[in-house]
Structure formats: C-alpha cells, structure tokens
Design an enzyme around this catalytic site. Structure first.
Site, short mmCIF file in Angstrom:
data_model
loop_
_atom_site.label_atom_id
_atom_site.label_comp_id
_atom_site.label_asym_id
_atom_site.label_seq_id
_atom_site.Cartn_x
_atom_site.Cartn_y
_atom_site.Cartn_z
CB ILE A 22 -0.95 0.00 1.22
CG1 ILE A 22 -1.98 -1.13 1.10
CG2 ILE A 22 -1.65 1.35 1.37
CD1 ILE A 22 -2.75 -1.41 2.39
CG ASN A 92 0.98 1.94 4.61
OD1 ASN A 92 -0.06 1.28 4.49
ND2 ASN A 92 2.14 1.54 4.11
CE1 TYR A 157 -2.75 -6.18 11.27
CE2 TYR A 157 -5.02 -6.94 10.96
CZ TYR A 157 -3.93 -6.19 10.53
OH TYR A 157 -4.03 -5.45 9.38
CE LYS A 161 -3.44 -2.61 11.57
NZ LYS A 161 -2.86 -1.56 10.70
CB THR A 192 0.41 -6.49 0.31
OG1 THR A 192 -0.08 -6.83 1.60
CG2 THR A 192 -0.43 -5.38 -0.28
#
Length: 244
Positions: A22, A92, A157, A161, A192
């Site tokens: 990204i 990012n 994770y 977030k 990705t």
C-alpha cells in the site's frame, strides 16, 4: 458544474511503510497527482529504488523504524528540508501476524503491538507540529476492518487496529479545529506481502479476491482530495468479490 476537489499539486506528504504494498502504491499515485513525497521504511534499498523511479525532484527517502520516535522526526525533518514543509502524514507502516492468542512468540507479538499502535502514535506526533505551522493538513491512518471486528485468527492484530481507529477518532476531535483532517482507512484483505503475513501462504487462492494495493492507495488519495470544508473520518473498503 464539476465537483470541487483539493488539488494535491505541490503538497508534501510523508508515507511510512513506503517500501512495499500500500505504501509504494500510495507514493506512486501521490506523485502522479503532483505531490512531493517523503518515504519512510526499514528497507533502505527498496526506498532508494522507489526514489529513483519517482525522481529525486519528487521524492526523498529516510530509513525509518516507526517504533523509534526520533526516526519519525527525521522523516518529517527531511520533508521540510527538501520540500519546505509537510501537508500530510500517511501512517501506513505495520505488521500482520495471524493465529490464535497462544501463537507467535512474545517478541513477535510485542513487535507488532509496538509497530502498529505506538508506531502510529509516533508518526502522528512527529507530523502535527509541522501541519499546524502550515495551517492544517491531513493525517491518514491505515488501519483495517479488523479495527471494527477482528476475526478469530487475529485477536492481537485486531487490538492494534482498534487502537488506531480509537486514536483517529479522538485526534479528529482534537485537531479538526486546527484545520487538520483525520481519516482512518479500514480496508479488508489486500493482496500484498503483508497479507500473506506469518501464518498464511503465498499462492493462497483467497488472495485472488482481495483488494489490490492500488485500491487502497486510491482511497487514501481520495480522502486527501476531498474539499477542505468537509471531513470523512472512517472509510471501510471491501472488494466486490465474495469470500467463502
């Protein structure tokens, strides 16, 4: 009457995690839109390749570990020194680690917590003074739909977030009166290196239905191109393809 958008020509944007996925796609699209970019990532060689591709007139690279506040200050400093200021920070950089709460080592989990959550805080803190000096700008935090509802294989994770989404909401309330717009970008899975992560394998057929890095870059740039009189604080992005 054509829709009013914010012209990004000459805007100076710092991007963390710029060496892949990204981050790289966002840097390319920003330069296409006429912006100047300061690129941060741990992999210096990849950054130098990206600067060569985008042109040294458009890009500057600083080896950056977002877990270190001084690295972020150096990145912002490079943007100011090379291009005269900073208009936006795209936070990012991050790490994906999939599995249950008992999986992964303590060190792996600590690295993810530090990079994803603390790293976003350090990125924002380094950028805000310079954005205020410019009379406003954009903070774009790249979170995830896992920041709204984590799946069973990504609890820690998801915690990072959720933290980013909470940070973005409070920052928006703090900073919008200073002309600083805060947007949390929450994509579903993106094809990705990151998505493959630890605990997934390359060539997983599910990746074919994922968003592309360019899709998320488009959303980041779109958030920044909104008319300055409005702010959209939370963007969720899903692929049209169905999963499972």
């Amino acid at each position: 009457m054509p829709i009013e958008t914010t012209d990004l020509t000459g805007r100076v944007v710092a991007v963390t995690g710029a060496s892949a996925g990204i981050g790289t796609a966002t840097a390319r699209l920003l330069v296409e839109e006429g912006a100047k970019v300061a690129l941060g990532a741990r992999r210096a060689e990849r950054l130098e390749e990206l600067v060569a591709e985008l042109g040294p007139d458009n890009a500057v690279a600083v080896q950056t570990d977002v877990r270190k506040p001084e690295d972020l200050r150096r990145l912002v400093g490079a943007a100011v020194e090379r291009f005269g200021g900073l208009d936006a920070m795209v936070a990012n950089a991050g790490i994906g680690l999939y599995g249950g709460i008992e999986d992964g080592t303590d060190d792996e989990l600590a690295e993810m917590l530090d990079a994803n959550l603390a790293g976003t805080v350090w990125s924002v803190r380094a950028a805000v003074p310079e954005l205020k000096r410019r009379g406003g700008g954009d903070l774009v935090l790249v979170a995830s739909v896992a920041g709204l509802r984590g799946d069973a294989n990504e609890a820690v994770y998801a915690a990072t977030k959720f933290g980013q989404v909470g940070l973005a909401g409070a920052l928006d309330r703090e900073l919008h009166t200073s002309g600083i717009r805060v947007s949390a970008i929450c994509p579903a899975g993106v094809e990705t290196e990151f998505a493959i992560g630890r605990g997934r394998t390359e060539g997983d057929p599910a990746l074919a239905d994922y968003l592309r890095p360019e899709d998320v870059a488009f959303q980041i740039v779109t958030a920044m191109k909104q008319p300055r009189r409005l702010r959209t604080t939370l963007w969720t992005i899903w692929p049209m393809a169905h999963h499972g």
